[in-house]
Design a protein around this motif. Structure first.
Motif, short mmCIF file in Angstrom:
data_model
loop_
_atom_site.label_atom_id
_atom_site.label_comp_id
_atom_site.label_asym_id
_atom_site.label_seq_id
_atom_site.Cartn_x
_atom_site.Cartn_y
_atom_site.Cartn_z
N THR A 67 -8.02 0.33 -6.72
CA THR A 67 -7.10 -0.31 -5.78
C THR A 67 -7.59 -0.20 -4.35
O THR A 67 -7.71 -1.18 -3.62
N TYR A 92 0.83 -1.21 0.00
CA TYR A 92 0.00 0.00 0.00
C TYR A 92 0.87 1.26 0.00
O TYR A 92 0.67 2.17 -0.82
N PHE A 151 -5.87 -7.59 -4.26
CA PHE A 151 -4.99 -7.56 -5.43
C PHE A 151 -3.76 -8.43 -5.21
O PHE A 151 -3.27 -9.09 -6.13
N VAL A 155 -6.09 -3.54 -1.24
CA VAL A 155 -4.76 -3.98 -1.66
C VAL A 155 -4.59 -5.48 -1.43
O VAL A 155 -3.99 -6.18 -2.25
#
Length: 479
Positions: free
Chosen positions: A336, A272, A352, A349
């Motif tokens: 995101t 992040y 992902f 995050v």
């Protein structure tokens, strides 16, 4: 479905909302605003059904994940409908659909607005808009967990339904204690920001409202130019706290108990922060010609990157006029989002990371078909259930996203506006691009499209499934 406990919890939600409306009443008294009567009427309308629903404690206080999801979704809908009443009663927003949109935007910490001139609102309503961000940031049901005694895993089922991220874990053995710790961290960080803004010369009212918006990563401003009119010092303070509130609160707990190595080893937080740093540097380089010096470009880039990735939505400049590369990066950051377990929105995050590691695992599996690979985060194997739920979440997310764009296209607005409007609402960000950019608003949409975007805000905040579950007939079967 255990209906008695569902209605009991909703009753407590209404009573809590009545209590949350008291501070705006006090603001109205301080500034001698007649709009305070609209809050008094709304408090009464919350308490009447609220007190009725909790008059009798349910004999069966156990409820499972299905009840947890349904209760969470219904609570947020009821809370939003009642929270819209002060806007309607005061006459500041005459259209019920717009009033609902504004309130849902507040509670879901989206920050999208249908108001062209927020400075025309009374201070009590400005306070309420920002305060809804703070209430919704950590979650009103998480707050309720501190007060309500329940049986077995009921507390955890409520927390799972409301807390953002692919998985939720206890900080301590008792879920009620976990909720207390989370809120304590939340309150301390909010107070710290208020004090720092006051130290920079910002008025108390502005410090309170902007800190509420930052803490909840919401973004409702009390000025038409959002945060642009404040000093660079104030903007820097807000930048730092936006990033801090986008970090998983588990990390703060680890720091409190002095587990520094475990806190620093958090892979999601490191990713992040790395994404933020990379985006700031690239955008600062891209917009360097638009500002007087490199420092100003860096500062503006840092603020907007922090605002977008944490889904706060404050703005200090019209980034809609930035070069295409910068705008594209900001749109990517919209999806995101922040860390799981933070007050930020977006896909998160951690999801992902799981998707990228899943893709890498599949590629390696093609090269070595007989090898056994496990996905690991923070050195621990990720359970198959978490990977499966992440994949399902992404499929459902894309379907909701695409269908929402199709539905609001009936208004015949341009594709960039529609695309970023859905991105801004489903990811709980606020501003998009073109008509819904940082200098625009959402008043151009029809009532139908406004309702679609309102649904998107709720779905995004509750991470899709609690809200979608309401439309499944099997949810309401009584056993």
């Amino acid at each position: 479905m255990n209906y008695s406990i569902v209605f009991y919890v909703i009753g407590w939600i209404l009573n809590l909302e009545a209590a949350f409306m008291v501070p705006p009443c006090l603001v109205a008294l301080i500034y001698r605003e007649k709009s305070g009567f609209s809050f008094a009427a709304a408090i009464l309308l919350c308490l009447l059904p609220g007190l009725f629903l909790i008059r009798k404690k349910p004999s069966n206080r156990i409820f499972f994940l299905r009840e947890g999801f349904a209760t969470t979704a219904l609570s947020w809908i009821v809370m939003s409908c009642m929270g819209a009443l002060p806007f309607l009663f005061s006459g500041c927003i005459s259209n019920p659909v717009d009033a609902l949109f504004e309130t849902v935007s507040g509670f879901t910490t989206t920050g999208a607005s249908i108001l062209p001139d927020v400075e025309a609102l009374p201070r009590c309503l400005l306070f309420w808009r920002s305060f809804t961000h703070w209430i919704g940031g950590m979650g009103v049901l998480v707050f309720l967990l501190i007060l309500l005694p329940m049986t077995g895993g009921s507390h955890m089922n409520l927390m799972k339904a409301e807390s953002p991220g692919p998985s939720v874990s206890r900080l301590v053995p008792k879920v009620q204690s976990t909720a207390k710790i989370l809120y304590l961290i939340y309150i301390v960080m909010t107070v710290a920001e208020i004090l720092l803004l006051l130290a920079g010369g910002m008025p108390l009212f502005d410090s309170l409202t902007l800190s509420f918006g930052t803490a909840g990563t919401g973004g409702f401003g009390i000025k038409n130019d959002s945060v642009a009119g404040y000093s660079v010092y104030s903007q820097l303070v807000i930048t730092v706290f936006m990033i801090l509130f986008g970090i998983n609160f588990n990390v703060y707990f680890l720091l409190l108990i002095r587990k520094f190595r475990q806190a620093s080893a958090n892979e999601e937080v490191r990713s992040y922060l790395l994404i933020i740093l990379a985006a700031i540097l690239v955008i600062a380089w891209d917009i360097r010609g638009l500002f007087g010096n490199g420092w100003q470009a860096l500062q503006q880039s840092a603020f907007q990157v922090a605002s977008i990735i944490t889904t706060t939505g404050y703005s200090t400049t019209n980034f809609n006029s930035w070069p295409q590369t910068s705008r594209t990066i900001l749109v990517m950051l919209m999806f995101t989002g922040a860390c799981a377990g933070s007050t930020g929105g977006g896909i998160k995050v951690s999801r992902f990371l799981i998707l990228l590691k899943t893709a890498r695992k599949e590629l390696l599996q093609l090269l070595h078909p007989h090898s056994i690979k496990k996905i690991k985060i923070d050195g621990k194997a990720v359970e198959h259930e978490v990977v499966r739920s992440t994949n399902v979440f992404m499929v459902v997310y894309l379907l909701v996203f695409a269908f929402s764009i199709l539905l609001i296209s009936v208004d015949n607005l341009d594709l960039i506006t529609n695309f970023t409007a859905v991105a801004a609402t489903l990811n709980n960000i606020g501003p998009g691009l073109e008509i819904v950019g940082p200098t625009g608003n959402f008043s151009f949409f029809s009532d139908f499209s406004t309702l679609v975007l309102t649904f998107d805000m709720l779905a995004g905040r509750l991470e899709l499934f609690p809200l979608l579950l309401l439309f499944v007939p099997g949810t309401w079967k009584k056993f």
